[in-house]
Enzyme design. Structure first.
Site, PDB file in Angstrom:
ATOM      1  N   LYS A 221     -29.836   2.248 -11.180  1.00 23.03           N
ATOM      2  CA  LYS A 221     -29.616   3.530 -11.858  1.00 23.03           C
ATOM      3  C   LYS A 221     -28.357   4.230 -11.342  1.00 23.03           C
ATOM      4  CE  LYS A 221     -34.223   4.532 -13.593  1.00 23.03           C
ATOM      5  NZ  LYS A 221     -35.382   5.446 -13.582  1.00 23.03           N
ATOM      6  N   ARG A 255     -40.523  -0.945  -9.720  1.00 23.16           N
ATOM      7  CA  ARG A 255     -40.175  -1.362 -11.084  1.00 23.16           C
ATOM      8  C   ARG A 255     -38.692  -1.746 -11.079  1.00 23.16           C
ATOM      9  NH1 ARG A 255     -37.972   0.891 -15.757  1.00 23.16           N
ATOM     10  NH2 ARG A 255     -38.872   0.116 -17.724  1.00 23.16           N
TER      11      ARG A 255
END
Length: 272
Positions: A221, A255
């Site tokens: 991210k 995740r």
């Protein structure tokens, strides 16, 4: 600490890995990579071999300012992939990444066993009632607004305190509906600035007071690659660093896009 996936109890005492499979053309890192059966099966097989306990399938990109996708299109993207995966790997525990109750219902009816909702029911008033009827584990993420508006809503007086209050309310509501297996996701990157993301990570251990499994999704991210001055493609090392910190602060599910590296992280941290 366990969750029940259609009668199979998953023990989260040892953290587990959830592999990401985006079947969207526009996801921030892997958009468009898995647009045919061969590439989907190859990636799922790779993630399962490397140690993924869950495969999280998303058919609606939730990146900031993502394009709107209709409910019908989301279902049409999702269903064939669920069937494809289960036909070739029938023991796979599939999570469906959706905030729509109809998509959740169809996904579970077609063989998925977990619902991963970025809005924790905020974007579909029927979601919690649907989950309660389906009796499947429900991952509730923290977010304000929707993927199109969330980045304009990153305003907090005390982000950790406000998030704990948010989850307390969501958990209470879910329990009233009769949902048994709940997990929480702090929602890194959702309605949060880069600085706020790091503040939440720094305080992650406080979320253990909710006494629920914590899922962390920081894989590649922008909070990582913007900090170190690289790109999503070159953010694997940074992802591993953040996953290590998350595990030390109580995360039970990572995740990720890169299962092998996440599994190695779990094995190493477990030795401490």
């Amino acid at each position: 600490m366990t969750i029940n996936c259609f009668g199979k109890l998953i023990d989260l005492t040892t953290p587990k890995v959830m592999g990401i499979l985006n079947v969207t053309p526009n996801s921030f890192y892997d958009g468009g990579k898995y647009s045919d059966e061969k590439s989907v099966l190859s990636q799922v097989e790779k993630m399962l071999i490397e140690g993924a306990t869950f495969i999280d399938i998303g058919a609606y990109s939730s990146k900031p300012n993502a394009a709107f996708v209709s409910e019908i299109e989301e279902i049409e993207r999702l269903n064939p992939i669920i069937h494809l995966v289960l036909n070739h790997f029938p023991e796979t525990l599939i999570s469906v990444d959706t905030f729509r109750s109809k998509v959740a219902k169809v996904g579970i009816e077609n063989g998925a066993c977990i619902i991963n909702d970025i809005s924790a029911g905020s974007l579909d008033a029927a979601m919690m009632e649907t989950i309660a009827k389906l009796q499947v584990p429900y991952i509730m993420m923290h977010m304000k607004g929707n993927p199109q508006t969330m980045q304009s809503l990153a305003n907090y007086e005390n982000i950790t305190k406000e998030m704990l209050f948010y989850f307390s309310e969501k958990v209470a509501l879910a329990r009233r509906f009769g949902i048994s297996d709940l997990l929480i996701d702090p929602g890194f990157g959702f309605a949060k600035t880069k600085e706020q993301n790091f503040e939440v990570m720094n305080n992650l251990e406080l979320f253990q007071m909710l006494e629920l499994p914590i899922l962390v999704g920081v894989s590649r991210k922008s909070m990582i690659y913007k900090t170190i001055g690289t790109s999503a493609e070159d953010a694997l090392n940074g992802t591993t660093v953040m996953n290590t910190i998350a595990l030390q602060k109580g995360a039970k599910i990572l995740r990720v896009h890169d299962v092998k590296e996440a599994m190695e992280t779990i094995k190493l941290v477990s030795q401490l």
